[in-house]
Write a protein that holds these residues in place. Sequence first.
Motif, mmCIF file in Angstrom:
data_model
loop_
_atom_site.group_PDB
_atom_site.id
_atom_site.type_symbol
_atom_site.label_atom_id
_atom_site.label_comp_id
_atom_site.label_asym_id
_atom_site.label_seq_id
_atom_site.Cartn_x
_atom_site.Cartn_y
_atom_site.Cartn_z
ATOM 1 N N THR A 209 0.822 -1.213 0.000
ATOM 2 C CA THR A 209 0.000 0.000 0.000
ATOM 3 C C THR A 209 0.857 1.264 0.000
ATOM 4 O O THR A 209 0.336 2.354 -0.282
ATOM 5 C CB THR A 209 -0.932 0.025 1.229
ATOM 6 O OG1 THR A 209 -0.138 0.044 2.431
ATOM 7 C CG2 THR A 209 -1.824 -1.202 1.252
ATOM 8 N N GLN A 212 0.851 3.215 -3.169
ATOM 9 C CA GLN A 212 -0.393 3.875 -3.545
ATOM 10 C C GLN A 212 -0.505 5.182 -2.778
ATOM 11 O O GLN A 212 -0.555 5.186 -1.544
ATOM 12 C CB GLN A 212 -1.598 2.981 -3.222
ATOM 13 C CG GLN A 212 -1.624 1.679 -4.020
ATOM 14 C CD GLN A 212 -2.778 0.795 -3.610
ATOM 15 O OE1 GLN A 212 -2.797 0.242 -2.519
ATOM 16 N NE2 GLN A 212 -3.753 0.660 -4.490
ATOM 17 N N THR A 217 -0.713 6.679 -8.050
ATOM 18 C CA THR A 217 -0.346 5.306 -7.727
ATOM 19 C C THR A 217 0.695 4.826 -8.722
ATOM 20 O O THR A 217 0.520 4.979 -9.934
ATOM 21 C CB THR A 217 -1.575 4.381 -7.777
ATOM 22 O OG1 THR A 217 -2.535 4.807 -6.806
ATOM 23 C CG2 THR A 217 -1.175 2.938 -7.487
ATOM 24 N N GLN A 218 1.764 4.266 -8.219
ATOM 25 C CA GLN A 218 2.834 3.754 -9.074
ATOM 26 C C GLN A 218 2.476 2.324 -9.491
ATOM 27 O O GLN A 218 2.905 1.343 -8.902
ATOM 28 C CB GLN A 218 4.165 3.798 -8.305
ATOM 29 C CG GLN A 218 4.539 5.213 -7.864
ATOM 30 C CD GLN A 218 5.490 5.228 -6.684
ATOM 31 O OE1 GLN A 218 5.415 4.393 -5.797
ATOM 32 N NE2 GLN A 218 6.391 6.196 -6.675
ATOM 33 N N TRP A 219 1.681 2.234 -10.561
ATOM 34 C CA TRP A 219 1.073 0.959 -10.918
ATOM 35 C C TRP A 219 2.094 -0.080 -11.355
ATOM 36 O O TRP A 219 1.982 -1.245 -10.990
ATOM 37 C CB TRP A 219 0.030 1.177 -12.016
ATOM 38 C CG TRP A 219 -1.184 1.897 -11.529
ATOM 39 C CD1 TRP A 219 -1.536 3.187 -11.786
ATOM 40 C CD2 TRP A 219 -2.204 1.363 -10.677
ATOM 41 N NE1 TRP A 219 -2.708 3.509 -11.145
ATOM 42 C CE2 TRP A 219 -3.148 2.402 -10.460
ATOM 43 C CE3 TRP A 219 -2.414 0.128 -10.080
ATOM 44 C CZ2 TRP A 219 -4.276 2.224 -9.686
ATOM 45 C CZ3 TRP A 219 -3.550 -0.056 -9.305
ATOM 46 C CH2 TRP A 219 -4.461 0.990 -9.111
ATOM 47 N N LEU A 222 3.789 -1.317 -8.365
ATOM 48 C CA LEU A 222 2.835 -2.080 -7.566
ATOM 49 C C LEU A 222 2.643 -3.479 -8.151
ATOM 50 O O LEU A 222 2.569 -4.471 -7.412
ATOM 51 C CB LEU A 222 1.494 -1.342 -7.510
ATOM 52 C CG LEU A 222 0.393 -1.979 -6.653
ATOM 53 C CD1 LEU A 222 0.838 -2.087 -5.201
ATOM 54 C CD2 LEU A 222 -0.891 -1.168 -6.763
#
Length: 254
Positions: A209, A212, A217-219, A222
């Motif tokens: 988390t 995020q 959000t650093q997709w 992630l």
Amino acid sequence: LMAVLPFLYMVSLSLQSDAEMFSGQVVVIPEVLQFTNYVTIWEKAPFARFVLNSLIVAGTISVLHVLFDPLIGYVFAKMEFPGKRFMFVALLATLMIPFFVRLIPLYVMVARFGLINTYPGLILPFAMSAFGIFLMRQFFLALPRELEEAGEIDGLTTFGVFRRIVLPLAKPALATLAVFTLLNSWNDLIWPLTAITNQDNFTIQVGLTTFQGTRRTQWAELMAGNVVATMPLIVGFLMAQRQFVATMTFSGLK
């Protein structure tokens, strides 16, 4: 194949840049593999610490389940005592109580014992489970009574029969119990998110988390973190796959 596709697509996303991910096109094989995403997650956050915390918590909970659930399951399967049926029905009834109903009372109890932000606070509330006890009971019910009687004739105590005869035969069930417990403990987010506020004690699911934010959000990073978090579960399941199938067949669970 359909069960594997989501994981493969997650791996593909973890190897893309954010720009490529939101280009509007479904990219299965990126033109340039962004392995830097896997490097970044270890640099931006104490990811190694998150993994270690999850290993400690999930591993300890799995060991406790393997120790305690078979003992209680054997008592319900093979022994007779007053109130046995009522106690077993009450135990199964707890499976129908949603965790969110128990969340606040559990937090208050753990807080009063001073276990917030500690490993015991994450581990002790889940040292046993009704499902694990039920699984082991069903397995023990299928074992022939003659095996136990042979041990009793040889002079073994009840615990001796359990330890020397029953447990060796229950290895497939124990492996299945360990896999189920490891899966649930490793993927648990709600309780660690509630009971832990210190980043040094974050499990891997809570640690993810940190990628995020409220605005961004650093997709890609992630997704890389999700791949790392999923791999131990896949390896564990593959290692115990035969025992898992044997237990489901032998115990009659479907």
